[in-house]
Design an enzyme around this catalytic site. Structure first.
Site, PDB file in Angstrom:
ATOM      1  N   ASN A 162       0.860  -1.177   0.000  1.00 31.34           N
ATOM      2  CA  ASN A 162       0.000   0.000   0.000  1.00 31.34           C
ATOM      3  C   ASN A 162       0.906   1.240   0.000  1.00 31.34           C
ATOM      4  OD1 ASN A 162      -1.497   2.228   1.025  1.00 31.34           O
ATOM      5  ND2 ASN A 162      -3.080   0.806   1.690  1.00 31.34           N
ATOM      6  N   ASP A 164      -0.149   4.416  -0.235  1.00 27.61           N
ATOM      7  CA  ASP A 164      -0.845   5.647   0.207  1.00 27.61           C
ATOM      8  C   ASP A 164       0.066   6.517   1.059  1.00 27.61           C
ATOM      9  OD1 ASP A 164      -3.065   4.490  -0.877  1.00 27.61           O
ATOM     10  OD2 ASP A 164      -4.065   4.064   1.028  1.00 27.61           O
ATOM     11  N   HIS A 165       0.898   5.828   1.873  1.00 24.86           N
ATOM     12  CA  HIS A 165       1.719   6.550   2.854  1.00 24.86           C
ATOM     13  C   HIS A 165       2.754   7.449   2.173  1.00 24.86           C
ATOM     14  CE1 HIS A 165      -0.177   3.827   5.700  1.00 24.86           C
ATOM     15  NE2 HIS A 165       0.014   2.909   4.775  1.00 24.86           N
ATOM     16  N   ARG A 173       3.340  18.528   2.148  1.00 22.55           N
ATOM     17  CA  ARG A 173       3.981  19.720   1.595  1.00 22.55           C
ATOM     18  C   ARG A 173       3.178  20.340   0.447  1.00 22.55           C
ATOM     19  NH1 ARG A 173       9.394  21.742   2.310  1.00 22.55           N
ATOM     20  NH2 ARG A 173       9.376  21.880   4.555  1.00 22.55           N
ATOM     21  N   HIS A 198      -5.610   3.606  -1.992  1.00 15.33           N
ATOM     22  CA  HIS A 198      -6.950   3.925  -1.484  1.00 15.33           C
ATOM     23  C   HIS A 198      -7.260   5.359  -1.913  1.00 15.33           C
ATOM     24  CE1 HIS A 198      -9.749   4.171   2.316  1.00 15.33           C
ATOM     25  NE2 HIS A 198     -10.380   4.488   1.184  1.00 15.33           N
ATOM     26  N   ARG A 200      -9.457   8.029  -1.399  1.00 12.44           N
ATOM     27  CA  ARG A 200     -10.507   8.396  -0.445  1.00 12.44           C
ATOM     28  C   ARG A 200     -11.384   9.499  -1.024  1.00 12.44           C
ATOM     29  NH1 ARG A 200      -9.689   7.259   5.188  1.00 12.44           N
ATOM     30  NH2 ARG A 200     -11.035   9.065   5.497  1.00 12.44           N
ATOM     31  N   ARG A 204      -7.351  12.606   0.798  1.00 14.39           N
ATOM     32  CA  ARG A 204      -6.364  12.963   1.818  1.00 14.39           C
ATOM     33  C   ARG A 204      -4.929  12.610   1.378  1.00 14.39           C
ATOM     34  NH1 ARG A 204      -7.203   9.742   7.244  1.00 14.39           N
ATOM     35  NH2 ARG A 204      -9.110  10.946   7.340  1.00 14.39           N
ATOM     36  N   HIS A 205      -4.808  11.478   0.696  1.00 18.43           N
ATOM     37  CA  HIS A 205      -3.449  11.125   0.253  1.00 18.43           C
ATOM     38  C   HIS A 205      -3.403  10.885  -1.260  1.00 18.43           C
ATOM     39  CE1 HIS A 205      -5.317   7.316   1.290  1.00 18.43           C
ATOM     40  NE2 HIS A 205      -5.037   7.402   2.575  1.00 18.43           N
ATOM     41  N   GLU A 225      -8.505   0.300  -3.388  1.00 20.57           N
ATOM     42  CA  GLU A 225      -9.332   0.318  -2.167  1.00 20.57           C
ATOM     43  C   GLU A 225     -10.302   1.474  -2.257  1.00 20.57           C
ATOM     44  OE1 GLU A 225      -7.643   0.749   1.781  1.00 20.57           O
ATOM     45  OE2 GLU A 225      -6.328  -0.920   1.295  1.00 20.57           O
ATOM     46  N   THR A 255      -6.728   6.170   9.961  1.00 25.38           N
ATOM     47  CA  THR A 255      -6.569   5.134   8.939  1.00 25.38           C
ATOM     48  C   THR A 255      -7.809   4.249   9.055  1.00 25.38           C
ATOM     49  OG1 THR A 255      -5.208   3.275   8.186  1.00 25.38           O
ATOM     50  CG2 THR A 255      -5.208   3.692  10.542  1.00 25.38           C
ATOM     51  N   THR A 256      -7.977   3.291   8.117  1.00 22.49           N
ATOM     52  CA  THR A 256      -9.147   2.419   8.185  1.00 22.49           C
ATOM     53  C   THR A 256      -9.173   1.724   9.540  1.00 22.49           C
ATOM     54  OG1 THR A 256      -8.681   2.035   5.863  1.00 22.49           O
ATOM     55  CG2 THR A 256     -10.401   0.691   6.852  1.00 22.49           C
ATOM     56  N   GLU A 306     -10.473  -9.547   2.619  1.00 23.25           N
ATOM     57  CA  GLU A 306      -9.187  -9.208   3.237  1.00 23.25           C
ATOM     58  C   GLU A 306      -9.439  -9.151   4.739  1.00 23.25           C
ATOM     59  OE1 GLU A 306      -7.098  -5.679   1.819  1.00 23.25           O
ATOM     60  OE2 GLU A 306      -6.161  -5.481   3.798  1.00 23.25           O
ATOM     61  N   HIS A 346      -3.335  -4.852   7.479  1.00 19.59           N
ATOM     62  CA  HIS A 346      -3.500  -3.693   8.355  1.00 19.59           C
ATOM     63  C   HIS A 346      -2.645  -3.859   9.603  1.00 19.59           C
ATOM     64  CE1 HIS A 346      -5.042  -0.065  10.124  1.00 19.59           C
ATOM     65  NE2 HIS A 346      -5.532   0.211   8.935  1.00 19.59           N
ATOM     66  N   GLY A 347      -1.729  -2.927   9.764  1.00 20.30           N
ATOM     67  CA  GLY A 347      -0.883  -2.891  10.960  1.00 20.30           C
ATOM     68  C   GLY A 347       0.217  -3.932  10.972  1.00 20.30           C
ATOM     69  N   GLY A 368       1.521  -1.567   4.280  1.00 19.79           N
ATOM     70  CA  GLY A 368       1.913  -0.231   3.852  1.00 19.79           C
ATOM     71  C   GLY A 368       2.822   0.463   4.837  1.00 19.79           C
ATOM     72  N   HIS A 369       2.231   0.902   5.943  1.00 19.29           N
ATOM     73  CA  HIS A 369       2.938   1.810   6.854  1.00 19.29           C
ATOM     74  C   HIS A 369       4.321   1.308   7.280  1.00 19.29           C
ATOM     75  CE1 HIS A 369       3.403   4.960   9.821  1.00 19.29           C
ATOM     76  NE2 HIS A 369       3.882   4.025  10.607  1.00 19.29           N
TER      77      HIS A 369
HETATM   78  N1  PXP Z   1      -5.592  -3.090   4.159  1.00 17.37           N
HETATM   79  C1  PXP Z   1      -6.477  -2.078   4.222  1.00 17.37           C
HETATM   80  C2  PXP Z   1      -7.893  -2.379   3.864  1.00 17.37           C
HETATM   81  C3  PXP Z   1      -6.089  -0.780   4.606  1.00 17.37           C
HETATM   82  O1  PXP Z   1      -6.997   0.199   4.655  1.00 17.37           O
HETATM   83  C4  PXP Z   1      -4.728  -0.556   4.902  1.00 17.37           C
HETATM   84  C5  PXP Z   1      -4.277   0.818   5.316  1.00 17.37           C
HETATM   85  O2  PXP Z   1      -4.441   1.762   4.383  1.00 17.37           O
HETATM   86  C6  PXP Z   1      -3.838  -1.641   4.822  1.00 17.37           C
HETATM   87  C7  PXP Z   1      -4.288  -2.885   4.479  1.00 17.37           C
HETATM   88  C8  PXP Z   1      -2.384  -1.476   5.112  1.00 17.37           C
HETATM   89  O3  PXP Z   1      -2.233  -1.188   6.460  1.00 17.37           O
HETATM   90  P1  PXP Z   1      -0.849  -0.658   7.007  1.00 17.37           P
HETATM   91  O4  PXP Z   1      -0.574   0.632   6.324  1.00 17.37           O
HETATM   92  O5  PXP Z   1      -1.081  -0.536   8.462  1.00 17.37           O
HETATM   93  O6  PXP Z   1       0.162  -1.701   6.673  1.00 17.37           O
END
Ligand code: PXP
Length: 398
Positions: A162, A164-165, A173, A198, A200, A204-205, A225, A255-256, A306, A346-347, A368-369
């Site tokens: 992901n 997005d970050h 910026r 994603h 949105r 936002r991103h 997403e 975040t979600t 997912e 996620h996470g 992602g993060h």
């Molecule tokens: N899956 C979904 C549905 C998400 O919304 C996100 C975060 O945008 C992720 C996975 C990835 O999560 P993370 O950035 O915490 O790894």
């Protein structure tokens, strides 16, 4: 320890991976109904195997593999083996290496064949006895090797990233750097199997320009997403991603925050899925590990779910994490039984991803993060490769 491995040849010359060989041997034992038996595997050079070949088979030449069943009688069933030891398999790394070149196989694939062959000998199969015995042994060998191919492919959990970050940093910026489109390309070059974005409603991103450019540049798979709202549905239909993932969207969230409540809005979700399906876009739903939600996802027509790993990732202590892990394990199994294909995310980070990647019910992780955060220090290519390493090791550890 069911497999005892000893390498008595120059292991620098050959690409040995002891962990992988043990995993393979343990897998074979399990497939042959001998999971609680031990086997000893010895890698030697041609000189040593020639000596054994002379001593035990009166053949003065090196060979690829020799099997030494424990006990006297090699012609036996598992039940008749008094101790839970199958015996020894001796493989010549020199011959295996030569044969791998001759047959155009990787060294590991050649070892897999030799190990299978040797293991079947230990279990009483013998192709030298008669043509009928030979057929029985070769059929079994073929079956095991075919299963192994399937198993290895299935075991390799994929990584979708992901990005997005990266867009979040750019938006801070309000300029054009860093570009998530470039990030996606680097992730793919480092071995990612897909890119997740994603778009949105509040932009936002990710921006529209990002996702349409990525549609042109991404070579693996674009997972889009989205919340189930009119404007974004229209964009998805124009964009034609490889897959969409329906997620809940809440203006205030950082975040979600959790899976989509499919049970309470099944009709609405089913309509979106129908629209996407008509346009050949498969749908995944971000879902809590809850059997009611999974069943609703199936009823609504989803192809994938997912599983939300956020609660597992954020668990306050080991006990809570173990509890969340069990929920994920059982949710993934239920989803598979319902005929859904399973992703998770996620996470997830460099500490907690291994146990999730080891589940053979889960095909792909969306992360992602943690990767983008590490990339700040190590570079994106390295951060992706380190995560892939964790995932691949976990998959091979089963
Ligand atoms: N899956 C979904 C549905 C998400 O919304 C996100 C975060 O945008 C992720 C996975 C990835 O999560 P993370 O950035 O915490 O790894």
């Amino acid at each position: 320890m069911p497999t005892d491995l000893s390498i008595q040849c120059n292991s620098d010359v050959f690409p040995f991976n002891p962990g992988r060989i043990k995993t393979l041997s343990n897998w074979l034992l399990k497939q042959c109904g001998a999971a609680d038996y031990t086997v000893s595997i010895l890698f030697v050079d041609d000189k040593k195997i020639r000596r054994l070949n002379v001593q035990y088979r009166n053949k003065n030449q090196p060979t690829n593999v020799l099997s030494f069943p424990s006990g006297e009688d090699a012609d036996r069933s598992l039940l008749s083996i008094p101790v839970r030891e199958l015996g020894d398999i001796v493989i010549s790394a020199d011959t295996a290496y030569r044969e791998s070149i001759e047959y155009g196989q990787s060294f590991y694939d050649r070892i897999a064949w030799l190990l299978t062959h040797g293991m079947l000998h230990l279990l009483g199969y013998d192709h030298e006895k008669s043509s009928e015995h030979a057929k029985k042994m070769f059929d079994k060998e073929k079956l095991l090797l075919t299963r192994l191919q399937f198993y290895r492919k299935k075991m390799m959990t994929k990584l979708a990233i992901n990005v997005d970050h990266v867009a979040t940093i750019r938006q801070a910026r309000g300029i054009s750097e860093p570009d998530p489109v470039s990030a996606a390309a680097i992730c793919e070059l480092a071995g990612a199997s897909g890119i997740v974005v994603h778009l949105r409603e509040d932009r936002r991103h990710m921006q529209d320009r990002d996702v349409f450019l990525m549609r042109e540049t991404i070579k693996t798979k674009l997972n889009f997403e989205m919340g189930a709202n009119k404007e974004i549905i229209k964009i998805a239909l124009d964009l034609k991603p490889d897959i969409i993932t329906l997620v809940p969207e809440n203006r205030q969230e950082l975040t979600t925050e959790g899976g989509l409540d499919i049970v309470s809005q099944k009709k609405k979700i089913a309509k979106v899925i129908e629209k996407m399906t008509r346009n050949n876009i498969p749908v995944s739903i971000f879902c809590d590990p809850d059997s009611k939600q999974l069943k609703a996802a199936k009823d609504a027509g989803a192809t994938f779910v997912e599983l939300h790993t956020g609660t597992y990732s954020d668990a306050a202590d080991e006990k809570a994490r173990e509890h969340e892990y069990r929920l994920l394990v059982s949710a993934a199994e239920i989803a598979c039984q319902l005929g859904l294909r399973v992703y998770a995310g996620h996470g997830l980070d460099y500490q907690n991803t291994g146990p999730i990647a080891a589940l053979d019910t889960i095909e792909e992780l969306s992360i992602g993060h943690a990767i983008i955060a590490r990339a700040v220090f190590t570079g994106l290519d390295q951060a992706v490769r380190e995560m892939l390493d964790i995932i691949n090791r976990a998959a091979l550890s089963i």
